[in-house]
Design a protein around this motif. Structure first.
Motif, PDB file in Angstrom:
ATOM      1  N   LEU A   1       0.827  -1.194   0.000  1.00 10.39           N
ATOM      2  CA  LEU A   1       0.000   0.000   0.000  1.00 10.39           C
ATOM      3  C   LEU A   1       0.871   1.259   0.000  1.00 10.39           C
ATOM      4  O   LEU A   1       0.601   2.214  -0.730  1.00 10.39           O
ATOM      5  CB  LEU A   1      -0.931  -0.028   1.213  1.00 10.39           C
ATOM      6  N   ALA A   2       1.935   1.243   0.785  1.00  6.45           N
ATOM      7  CA  ALA A   2       2.867   2.384   0.812  1.00  6.45           C
ATOM      8  C   ALA A   2       3.500   2.591  -0.557  1.00  6.45           C
ATOM      9  O   ALA A   2       3.584   3.718  -1.051  1.00  6.45           O
ATOM     10  CB  ALA A   2       3.946   2.143   1.863  1.00  6.45           C
ATOM     11  N   MET A   3       3.921   1.490  -1.186  1.00  4.32           N
ATOM     12  CA  MET A   3       4.540   1.584  -2.510  1.00  4.32           C
ATOM     13  C   MET A   3       3.544   2.165  -3.519  1.00  4.32           C
ATOM     14  O   MET A   3       3.898   3.007  -4.333  1.00  4.32           O
ATOM     15  CB  MET A   3       5.026   0.228  -2.977  1.00  4.32           C
ATOM     16  N   TRP A   4       2.292   1.704  -3.461  1.00  5.44           N
ATOM     17  CA  TRP A   4       1.287   2.247  -4.382  1.00  5.44           C
ATOM     18  C   TRP A   4       1.123   3.746  -4.177  1.00  5.44           C
ATOM     19  O   TRP A   4       1.025   4.497  -5.133  1.00  5.44           O
ATOM     20  CB  TRP A   4      -0.053   1.560  -4.168  1.00  5.44           C
ATOM     21  N   HIS A   5       1.115   4.192  -2.906  1.00  8.17           N
ATOM     22  CA  HIS A   5       0.965   5.625  -2.648  1.00  8.17           C
ATOM     23  C   HIS A   5       2.182   6.410  -3.112  1.00  8.17           C
ATOM     24  O   HIS A   5       2.063   7.564  -3.517  1.00  8.17           O
ATOM     25  CB  HIS A   5       0.684   5.884  -1.167  1.00  8.17           C
ATOM     26  N   ALA A   6       3.339   5.802  -3.087  1.00  6.53           N
ATOM     27  CA  ALA A   6       4.555   6.484  -3.540  1.00  6.53           C
ATOM     28  C   ALA A   6       4.685   6.490  -5.054  1.00  6.53           C
ATOM     29  O   ALA A   6       5.123   7.483  -5.648  1.00  6.53           O
ATOM     30  CB  ALA A   6       5.789   5.824  -2.920  1.00  6.53           C
ATOM     31  N   GLU A   7       4.295   5.385  -5.702  1.00  5.24           N
ATOM     32  CA  GLU A   7       4.577   5.222  -7.133  1.00  5.24           C
ATOM     33  C   GLU A   7       3.342   5.159  -8.017  1.00  5.24           C
ATOM     34  O   GLU A   7       3.453   5.181  -9.232  1.00  5.24           O
ATOM     35  CB  GLU A   7       5.393   3.936  -7.338  1.00  5.24           C
ATOM     36  N   GLY A   8       2.176   5.023  -7.429  1.00  2.12           N
ATOM     37  CA  GLY A   8       0.944   4.872  -8.196  1.00  2.12           C
ATOM     38  C   GLY A   8       0.397   3.477  -8.040  1.00  2.12           C
ATOM     39  O   GLY A   8       1.140   2.507  -8.048  1.00  2.12           O
ATOM     40  N   GLY A   9      -0.916   3.395  -7.869  1.00  2.00           N
ATOM     41  CA  GLY A   9      -1.562   2.116  -7.629  1.00  2.00           C
ATOM     42  C   GLY A   9      -2.023   1.454  -8.901  1.00  2.00           C
ATOM     43  O   GLY A   9      -1.817   1.967 -10.005  1.00  2.00           O
TER      44      GLY A   9
ATOM     45  N   ILE B   1      -5.428   5.662  -6.975  1.00  2.00           N
ATOM     46  CA  ILE B   1      -4.115   6.106  -6.491  1.00  2.00           C
ATOM     47  C   ILE B   1      -3.269   6.401  -7.722  1.00  2.00           C
ATOM     48  O   ILE B   1      -2.843   5.499  -8.429  1.00  2.00           O
ATOM     49  CB  ILE B   1      -3.430   5.035  -5.619  1.00  2.00           C
ATOM     50  N   GLU B   2      -3.056   7.657  -7.973  1.00  2.00           N
ATOM     51  CA  GLU B   2      -2.332   8.069  -9.176  1.00  2.00           C
ATOM     52  C   GLU B   2      -0.828   8.109  -8.918  1.00  2.00           C
ATOM     53  O   GLU B   2      -0.384   8.262  -7.783  1.00  2.00           O
ATOM     54  CB  GLU B   2      -2.810   9.458  -9.625  1.00  2.00           C
ATOM     55  N   ALA B   3      -0.085   8.002  -9.998  1.00  2.00           N
ATOM     56  CA  ALA B   3       1.371   8.144  -9.904  1.00  2.00           C
ATOM     57  C   ALA B   3       1.682   9.587  -9.514  1.00  2.00           C
ATOM     58  O   ALA B   3       0.932  10.496  -9.813  1.00  2.00           O
ATOM     59  CB  ALA B   3       2.023   7.790 -11.234  1.00  2.00           C
ATOM     60  N   GLY B   4       2.770   9.793  -8.867  1.00  2.00           N
ATOM     61  CA  GLY B   4       3.177  11.141  -8.514  1.00  2.00           C
ATOM     62  C   GLY B   4       3.481  11.292  -7.040  1.00  2.00           C
ATOM     63  O   GLY B   4       4.058  12.260  -6.614  1.00  2.00           O
ATOM     64  N   GLY B   5       3.078  10.339  -6.259  1.00  2.00           N
ATOM     65  CA  GLY B   5       3.524  10.318  -4.881  1.00  2.00           C
ATOM     66  C   GLY B   5       2.624  11.000  -3.876  1.00  2.00           C
ATOM     67  O   GLY B   5       2.642  12.212  -3.749  1.00  2.00           O
TER      68      GLY B   5
END
Length: 193
Positions: free
Chosen positions: A74-82, A88-92
């Motif tokens: 979930l953290a990775m998705w929020h950092a890199e996009g889901g 959850i969009e890319a962009g952090g």
């Protein structure tokens, strides 16, 4: 899990996997929620996978249930996009990424410690703070995490300028870089050259 991956005498069966995982999720099993989320993300969730937010919904459920791998995902998705359709969009979304990485790091997950350290070095969603980054890298390095060893060593060797920086200390850092190199880190080998 046998139906999710299959085995020698049992072929993979997504329909049965979803059925049994759903029952486990209903009984509050975070690992089942993560596995169901992964299946939905891969398009293997059957009717559940049709809902665009299914992967996110199940991974969030697992993360909130304390599953460390779900927290990292979930953290990775929020950092890199889901995944597509998750919202959850890319962009952090660094605030959310930090929240979930912290929860995983508190449970001792070395990869989460490395990710937090990188956030503090780069100032992604947090003020840049080399001392905090080094603390996180050291936790990962002490757990024999190769990237943690390398990043700790490199940060100590190079130092970080700024108000919350650290002075270069190659004597302290090169040992960590050497350990990472011996464990196969290409970055560490290049750094030593």
């Amino acid at each position: 899990m046998l139906y999710v991956k299959g085995a020698d005498d049992l072929p993979r069966n997504d329909v049965l996997a979803v059925r049994y995982l759903s029952k486990a999720v209903d009984s509050g099993d975070p690992a089942a929620a993560l596995n169901l989320g992964r299946m939905c993300e891969a398009g293997r969730g059957g009717p559940m996978g049709v809902a665009e937010d299914a992967a996110l919904r199940f991974v969030q459920m697992a993360a909130k249930g304390g599953h460390v791998k779900a927290q990292c995902k979930l953290a990775m998705w929020h950092a890199e996009g889901g995944p597509a359709g998750s919202g959850i969009e890319a962009g952090g979304n660094w605030k959310e990424a930090r929240k979930w990485y912290r929860l995983a790091a508190r449970q001792g997950h070395a990869g989460a410690c490395v990710a937090l350290g990188k956030m503090y070095v780069e100032g992604q969603g947090v003020p840049s703070n080399a001392k905090v980054a080094i603390k996180h890298f050291r936790v990962a390095a002490d757990k024999a995490h190769v990237e943690g060893m390398f990043l700790l060593g490199r940060t100590l060797c190079d130092g970080v300028a700024g108000k919350a920086g650290v002075s270069p200390n190659p004597k302290a850092g090169v040992g960590w870089v050497r350990r990472a190199s011996r464990k196969g880190s290409v970055q560490a080998k290049r750094f030593l050259e």
